[in-house]
Design an enzyme around this catalytic site. Structure first.
Site, PDB file in Angstrom:
ATOM      1  N   PRO A  11       0.787  -1.224   0.000  1.00 25.66           N
ATOM      2  CA  PRO A  11       0.000   0.000   0.000  1.00 25.66           C
ATOM      3  C   PRO A  11       0.821   1.278   0.000  1.00 25.66           C
ATOM      4  CG  PRO A  11      -0.103  -1.084   2.128  1.00 25.66           C
ATOM      5  CD  PRO A  11       0.543  -2.043   1.194  1.00 25.66           C
ATOM      6  N   ASN A  12       0.345   2.232  -0.775  1.00 28.12           N
ATOM      7  CA  ASN A  12       0.913   3.572  -0.912  1.00 28.12           C
ATOM      8  C   ASN A  12       2.208   3.605  -1.727  1.00 28.12           C
ATOM      9  OD1 ASN A  12      -0.995   5.203   0.701  1.00 28.12           O
ATOM     10  ND2 ASN A  12      -0.286   3.894   2.364  1.00 28.12           N
ATOM     11  N   ARG A  19       6.131  12.060  -2.740  1.00 22.98           N
ATOM     12  CA  ARG A  19       6.116  12.867  -1.520  1.00 22.98           C
ATOM     13  C   ARG A  19       7.121  12.285  -0.538  1.00 22.98           C
ATOM     14  NH1 ARG A  19       0.733  12.592  -2.713  1.00 22.98           N
ATOM     15  NH2 ARG A  19       0.159  11.021  -1.176  1.00 22.98           N
ATOM     16  N   TYR A  24      11.649   8.591   1.658  1.00 27.08           N
ATOM     17  CA  TYR A  24      11.510   7.530   0.650  1.00 27.08           C
ATOM     18  C   TYR A  24      12.233   7.832  -0.663  1.00 27.08           C
ATOM     19  CZ  TYR A  24       7.906   5.903   3.829  1.00 27.08           C
ATOM     20  OH  TYR A  24       7.243   5.450   4.936  1.00 27.08           O
ATOM     21  N   ASN A  75       7.879  -5.696  -0.517  1.00 27.40           N
ATOM     22  CA  ASN A  75       7.779  -4.528   0.329  1.00 27.40           C
ATOM     23  C   ASN A  75       6.293  -4.393   0.643  1.00 27.40           C
ATOM     24  OD1 ASN A  75       7.608  -2.082   1.612  1.00 27.40           O
ATOM     25  ND2 ASN A  75       9.007  -1.022   0.209  1.00 27.40           N
ATOM     26  N   ALA A  78       2.837  -0.775   4.948  1.00 26.74           N
ATOM     27  CA  ALA A  78       2.242  -0.790   6.296  1.00 26.74           C
ATOM     28  C   ALA A  78       1.719  -2.163   6.688  1.00 26.74           C
ATOM     29  CB  ALA A  78       1.108   0.231   6.356  1.00 26.74           C
ATOM     30  N   GLU A  99      12.252  -9.676   2.487  1.00 23.27           N
ATOM     31  CA  GLU A  99      11.493  -8.510   2.950  1.00 23.27           C
ATOM     32  C   GLU A  99      12.344  -7.271   2.721  1.00 23.27           C
ATOM     33  OE1 GLU A  99      10.389  -8.685   7.100  1.00 23.27           O
ATOM     34  OE2 GLU A  99       9.876  -6.545   7.171  1.00 23.27           O
ATOM     35  N   HIS A 101      12.433  -2.832   2.761  1.00 22.56           N
ATOM     36  CA  HIS A 101      11.831  -1.530   3.077  1.00 22.56           C
ATOM     37  C   HIS A 101      12.774  -0.445   2.582  1.00 22.56           C
ATOM     38  CE1 HIS A 101       8.842  -3.489   5.539  1.00 22.56           C
ATOM     39  NE2 HIS A 101       9.806  -4.183   6.086  1.00 22.56           N
ATOM     40  N   ARG A 108      12.401   4.651  12.964  1.00 15.23           N
ATOM     41  CA  ARG A 108      11.157   5.417  12.855  1.00 15.23           C
ATOM     42  C   ARG A 108      10.245   5.131  14.045  1.00 15.23           C
ATOM     43  NH1 ARG A 108       8.855   4.825   6.973  1.00 15.23           N
ATOM     44  NH2 ARG A 108       7.668   6.651   7.694  1.00 15.23           N
TER      45      ARG A 108
HETATM   46  O1  LIG Z   1      10.147   1.922   4.136  1.00 16.26           O
HETATM   47  C1  LIG Z   1       9.338   1.224   3.478  1.00 16.26           C
HETATM   48  O2  LIG Z   1       9.541   0.800   2.328  1.00 16.26           O
HETATM   49  C2  LIG Z   1       7.972   0.899   4.090  1.00 16.26           C
HETATM   50  O3  LIG Z   1       7.672  -0.467   3.835  1.00 16.26           O
HETATM   51  C3  LIG Z   1       6.990   1.766   3.412  1.00 16.26           C
HETATM   52  C4  LIG Z   1       5.997   2.428   4.077  1.00 16.26           C
HETATM   53  C5  LIG Z   1       5.218   3.492   3.388  1.00 16.26           C
HETATM   54  C6  LIG Z   1       4.272   4.201   4.084  1.00 16.26           C
HETATM   55  C7  LIG Z   1       3.580   5.205   3.470  1.00 16.26           C
HETATM   56  C8  LIG Z   1       3.863   5.575   2.177  1.00 16.26           C
HETATM   57  C9  LIG Z   1       4.825   4.874   1.523  1.00 16.26           C
HETATM   58  S1  LIG Z   1       5.287   5.254  -0.103  1.00 16.26           S
HETATM   59  C10 LIG Z   1       4.923   6.944  -0.181  1.00 16.26           C
HETATM   60  C11 LIG Z   1       5.815   7.858   0.355  1.00 16.26           C
HETATM   61  C12 LIG Z   1       5.530   9.205   0.300  1.00 16.26           C
HETATM   62  C13 LIG Z   1       4.349   9.647  -0.247  1.00 16.26           C
HETATM   63  C14 LIG Z   1       3.447   8.727  -0.755  1.00 16.26           C
HETATM   64  C15 LIG Z   1       3.709   7.367  -0.702  1.00 16.26           C
HETATM   65  C16 LIG Z   1       5.503   3.846   2.107  1.00 16.26           C
HETATM   66  C17 LIG Z   1       5.718   2.203   5.503  1.00 16.26           C
HETATM   67  O4  LIG Z   1       4.315   1.944   5.725  1.00 16.26           O
HETATM   68  C18 LIG Z   1       6.524   1.071   6.083  1.00 16.26           C
HETATM   69  O5  LIG Z   1       6.486   1.190   7.507  1.00 16.26           O
HETATM   70  C19 LIG Z   1       7.943   1.121   5.583  1.00 16.26           C
END
Ligand SMILES: O=C(O)[C@]1(O)C=C(c2cccc(Sc3ccccc3)c2)[C@@H](O)[C@H](O)C1
Length: 150
Positions: A11-12, A19, A24, A75, A78, A99, A101, A108
């Site tokens: 997700p995301n 962003r 990230y 990956n 969340a 796994e 990240h 964090r």
């Molecule tokens: O660090 C990661 O790859 C992770 O798996 C990725 C996550 C994550 C969370 C929110 C957004 C995104 S990707 C993103 C980043 C910025 C703006 C929009 C989306 C990744 C987290 O939920 C995890 O705890 C950690």
């Protein structure tokens, strides 16, 4: 023996690079997947990619990989921290997985330090930014012991 590796993003991560670049980076998921495909070609492995914001869709994709892929790179975003269902699906397909990240989850929030996946992973990569995907693919292609498929 040709190898087939599945890269799953949760997700995301479809918004990766758009962003929070400090956390990230600025590389998009499309860029990550494109670079991984080039790397897979150089490693002579087949790479399939999948991204979903939905836990059940990720479970379905993992289940579909049984007998088809030699290793999974995931990956789970969340869902790493919440999903027994994804853990069970990974255990159920009896396929080694890595796994990964992008961020260093251990630097964090406390809740991000728990993973439902890590104790069963062949390897865990975090904090390397998107290079973690490169490292995971290299490891899965070259160093991960993969069961001979009958
Ligand atoms: O660090 C990661 O790859 C992770 O798996 C990725 C996550 C994550 C969370 C929110 C957004 C995104 S990707 C993103 C980043 C910025 C703006 C929009 C989306 C990744 C987290 O939920 C995890 O705890 C950690």
């Amino acid at each position: 023996m040709s190898r087939h590796i599945l890269l799953i993003n949760g997700p995301n991560l479809n918004l990766l690079g758009t962003r929070e670049p400090a956390t990230y980076g600025s590389t998009t998921l499309a860029d990550v997947e494109s670079a991984a495909q080039e790397q897979a070609t150089a490693l002579s492995v087949k790479l399939s990619t999948f991204q979903s914001n939905h836990e059940g869709a990720i479970v379905d994709r993992i289940q579909a990989a049984r007998g088809d892929v030699d290793a999974i790179i995931i990956n789970a975003g969340a869902y790493t921290h919440t999903s027994v269902a994804i853990r069970d699906a990974l255990l159920g397909v009896e396929t080694p997985f890595v796994e990964i990240h992008v961020s260093n989850v251990h630097a964090r929030e406390e809740f991000r330090r728990h993973s439902y996946l890590c104790d069963k992973a062949a390897a865990v990569i975090c904090g390397m930014g998107v290079y973690g995907y490169t490292a995971a693919l290299e490891f899965a292609a070259k160093h991960l012991k993969i069961k001979a498929r009958l």
